[in-house]
Design a protein around this motif. Structure first.
Motif, mmCIF file in Angstrom:
data_model
loop_
_atom_site.group_PDB
_atom_site.id
_atom_site.type_symbol
_atom_site.label_atom_id
_atom_site.label_comp_id
_atom_site.label_asym_id
_atom_site.label_seq_id
_atom_site.Cartn_x
_atom_site.Cartn_y
_atom_site.Cartn_z
ATOM 1 N N LEU A 97 35.560 49.100 34.532
ATOM 2 C CA LEU A 97 36.829 49.781 34.793
ATOM 3 C C LEU A 97 37.784 49.541 33.634
ATOM 4 C CD1 LEU A 97 37.297 48.756 38.537
ATOM 5 C CD2 LEU A 97 36.393 50.923 37.667
ATOM 6 N N GLU A 98 38.475 50.593 33.200
ATOM 7 C CA GLU A 98 39.469 50.484 32.133
ATOM 8 C C GLU A 98 40.855 50.597 32.752
ATOM 9 O OE1 GLU A 98 38.433 53.589 29.452
ATOM 10 O OE2 GLU A 98 36.624 52.580 28.727
ATOM 11 N N ARG A 99 41.693 49.579 32.507
ATOM 12 C CA ARG A 99 43.007 49.524 33.144
ATOM 13 C C ARG A 99 44.121 49.437 32.103
ATOM 14 N NH1 ARG A 99 41.224 44.381 36.507
ATOM 15 N NH2 ARG A 99 40.228 44.114 34.483
ATOM 16 N N ILE A 100 45.263 49.990 32.478
ATOM 17 C CA ILE A 100 46.465 49.916 31.645
ATOM 18 C C ILE A 100 47.569 49.305 32.504
ATOM 19 C CG2 ILE A 100 48.181 51.214 30.332
ATOM 20 C CD1 ILE A 100 46.036 53.311 29.773
ATOM 21 N N GLY A 117 41.179 43.742 30.541
ATOM 22 C CA GLY A 117 39.969 43.193 31.142
ATOM 23 C C GLY A 117 39.012 42.771 30.053
ATOM 24 N N VAL A 118 38.254 41.708 30.292
ATOM 25 C CA VAL A 118 37.417 41.141 29.234
ATOM 26 C C VAL A 118 36.293 42.083 28.803
ATOM 27 C CG1 VAL A 118 37.950 38.772 29.872
ATOM 28 C CG2 VAL A 118 35.979 39.907 30.924
ATOM 29 N N ASP A 119 35.979 43.102 29.607
ATOM 30 C CA ASP A 119 34.923 44.038 29.234
ATOM 31 C C ASP A 119 35.484 45.396 28.831
ATOM 32 O OD1 ASP A 119 35.838 44.687 31.751
ATOM 33 O OD2 ASP A 119 33.858 45.129 32.595
ATOM 34 N N GLU A 120 36.764 45.438 28.460
ATOM 35 C CA GLU A 120 37.428 46.706 28.169
ATOM 36 C C GLU A 120 37.867 46.776 26.704
ATOM 37 O OE1 GLU A 120 40.711 47.051 30.910
ATOM 38 O OE2 GLU A 120 39.513 46.292 32.570
ATOM 39 N N GLY A 121 37.859 47.992 26.139
ATOM 40 C CA GLY A 121 38.486 48.272 24.854
ATOM 41 C C GLY A 121 37.937 47.534 23.657
ATOM 42 N N TRP A 122 36.620 47.433 23.549
ATOM 43 C CA TRP A 122 36.043 46.669 22.451
ATOM 44 C C TRP A 122 35.732 47.502 21.215
ATOM 45 C CZ3 TRP A 122 35.823 41.548 21.770
ATOM 46 C CH2 TRP A 122 36.055 40.738 22.879
ATOM 47 N N THR A 123 35.782 48.822 21.317
ATOM 48 C CA THR A 123 35.458 49.669 20.164
ATOM 49 C C THR A 123 36.663 50.534 19.797
ATOM 50 O OG1 THR A 123 34.634 51.563 21.447
ATOM 51 C CG2 THR A 123 33.069 49.774 20.973
ATOM 52 N N VAL A 124 36.634 51.060 18.584
ATOM 53 C CA VAL A 124 37.720 51.940 18.144
ATOM 54 C C VAL A 124 37.821 53.183 19.031
ATOM 55 C CG1 VAL A 124 38.522 53.434 16.274
ATOM 56 C CG2 VAL A 124 37.727 51.100 15.763
ATOM 57 N N PRO A 125 36.717 53.875 19.336
ATOM 58 C CA PRO A 125 36.833 55.038 20.223
ATOM 59 C C PRO A 125 37.411 54.683 21.600
ATOM 60 C CG PRO A 125 34.730 55.102 19.078
ATOM 61 C CD PRO A 125 35.343 53.759 18.787
ATOM 62 N N GLU A 126 37.019 53.531 22.148
ATOM 63 C CA GLU A 126 37.553 53.116 23.446
ATOM 64 C C GLU A 126 39.056 52.905 23.367
ATOM 65 O OE1 GLU A 126 35.284 49.677 24.481
ATOM 66 O OE2 GLU A 126 33.598 50.823 25.260
ATOM 67 N N LYS A 127 39.524 52.274 22.297
ATOM 68 C CA LYS A 127 40.960 52.041 22.152
ATOM 69 C C LYS A 127 41.712 53.352 21.966
ATOM 70 C CE LYS A 127 41.100 47.276 20.397
ATOM 71 N NZ LYS A 127 39.686 46.944 20.115
ATOM 72 N N LEU A 128 41.139 54.285 21.215
ATOM 73 C CA LEU A 128 41.799 55.576 21.015
ATOM 74 C C LEU A 128 41.936 56.325 22.333
ATOM 75 C CD1 LEU A 128 40.087 56.755 17.696
ATOM 76 C CD2 LEU A 128 42.438 55.929 17.980
ATOM 77 N N GLU A 129 40.922 56.210 23.176
ATOM 78 C CA GLU A 129 40.996 56.866 24.484
ATOM 79 C C GLU A 129 42.036 56.182 25.369
ATOM 80 O OE1 GLU A 129 39.918 59.748 27.389
ATOM 81 O OE2 GLU A 129 39.787 59.609 25.209
ATOM 82 N N LEU A 130 42.130 54.871 25.307
ATOM 83 C CA LEU A 130 43.154 54.143 26.058
ATOM 84 C C LEU A 130 44.554 54.530 25.590
ATOM 85 C CD1 LEU A 130 41.551 50.583 26.297
ATOM 86 C CD2 LEU A 130 42.021 52.116 28.217
#
Length: 254
Positions: A97-100, A117-130
């Motif tokens: 789950l990705e949370r803000i 969350g410790v399993d969230e936002g580890w890559t550049v694409p993931e951060k851009l989507e967040l």
């Protein structure tokens, strides 16, 4: 014809009175469904807009009603995190789950933080989507549209450690790709002008969240999950109340 009220669910595990008080504070703005074990709520509120749903597995009942459309949004409230979030992931068919998170400092400054969350936002694409999704939430909540990207040090620290160098290089790239600002490690400055703060990774974001809310006198007002099809606001059982979490869920329905 009168407009039907939106239906928002909230979970009650521990501290039922705190949840009921929060629900009463927003009574009339939407219909609220409180999911709990049988007999846990001693005070039965007026059921014109507040409904008590008793079930032997309240977390599963709330997730089932959310997915089926019986309720329009849900707030975890004081239900236990593990079983509730596990049920949500299974129902939505996702492995994480990705949370803000909507946070507030001890001086009253509100901002959004992700990843938390410790399993969230580890890559550049993931951060851009967040960032994309976080900007939408910031706008709904009236926060500044500026986004600050944090890294592991100041620019003057380049060369001191390869992980710090990599963190700053990634932050520079994300800032360039998203039209954001690289705030280095200076979170205390970033919150003054940015409505959305991007932590270097889920571990540091989780530490910021826990330090602010559990040690620093700040508050966590809920964290919308942004990689599922339904509106679900995660919360901490340590929250003083759930008024802002309920209002956050309602605002995401607009």
């Amino acid at each position: 014809m009168p407009v039907a009220l939106k239906r928002i669910g909230i979970g009650i595990g521990s501290d039922p009175e705190k949840v009921i008080e929060s629900v009463l504070c927003v009574a009339g703005k939407f219909s609220t469904f409180c999911y709990c074990l049988p007999g846990i709520v001693a005070r039965k509120p007026d059921e014109s807009t507040i409904h008590i749903v008793e079930h032997t597995h309240p977390e599963q009942a709330m997730i089932d009603d959310l997915v089926s459309g019986k309720i329009d949004a849900a707030v975890r409230g004081t239900l236990p995190a593990n079983v509730t979030l596990k049920a949500l992931k299974k129902a939505e068919g996702v492995d994480h789950l990705e949370r803000i998170a909507l946070l507030e400092t001890v001086t009253g400054k509100k901002f959004l933080l992700t990843p938390v969350g410790v399993d969230e936002g580890w890559t550049v694409p993931e951060k851009l989507e967040l960032i994309r999704k976080g900007k939408e939430i910031a706008k709904k909540f009236g926060l500044p549209d500026k986004t600050g990207i944090l890294s592991g040090g100041r620019l003057g620290d380049v060369g001191r450690h390869k992980q710090v160098d990599a963190s700053m290089a990634e932050a520079e790239l994300i800032a360039k790709l998203s039209g954001s600002v690289h705030c280095e490690i200076l979170i205390e400055d970033a919150v003054e002008t940015c409505g959305l703060i991007i932590a270097p990774d889920g571990i540091s974001g989780n530490l910021v969240f826990r330090t602010l809310t559990l040690l620093g006198g700040g508050h966590g007002h809920g964290a919308p999950v942004v990689n599922i099809s339904r509106i679900f606001v995660d919360t901490s059982r340590a929250s003083p109340n759930y008024v802002n979490a309920l209002l956050l869920a309602a605002s995401l329905l607009e």
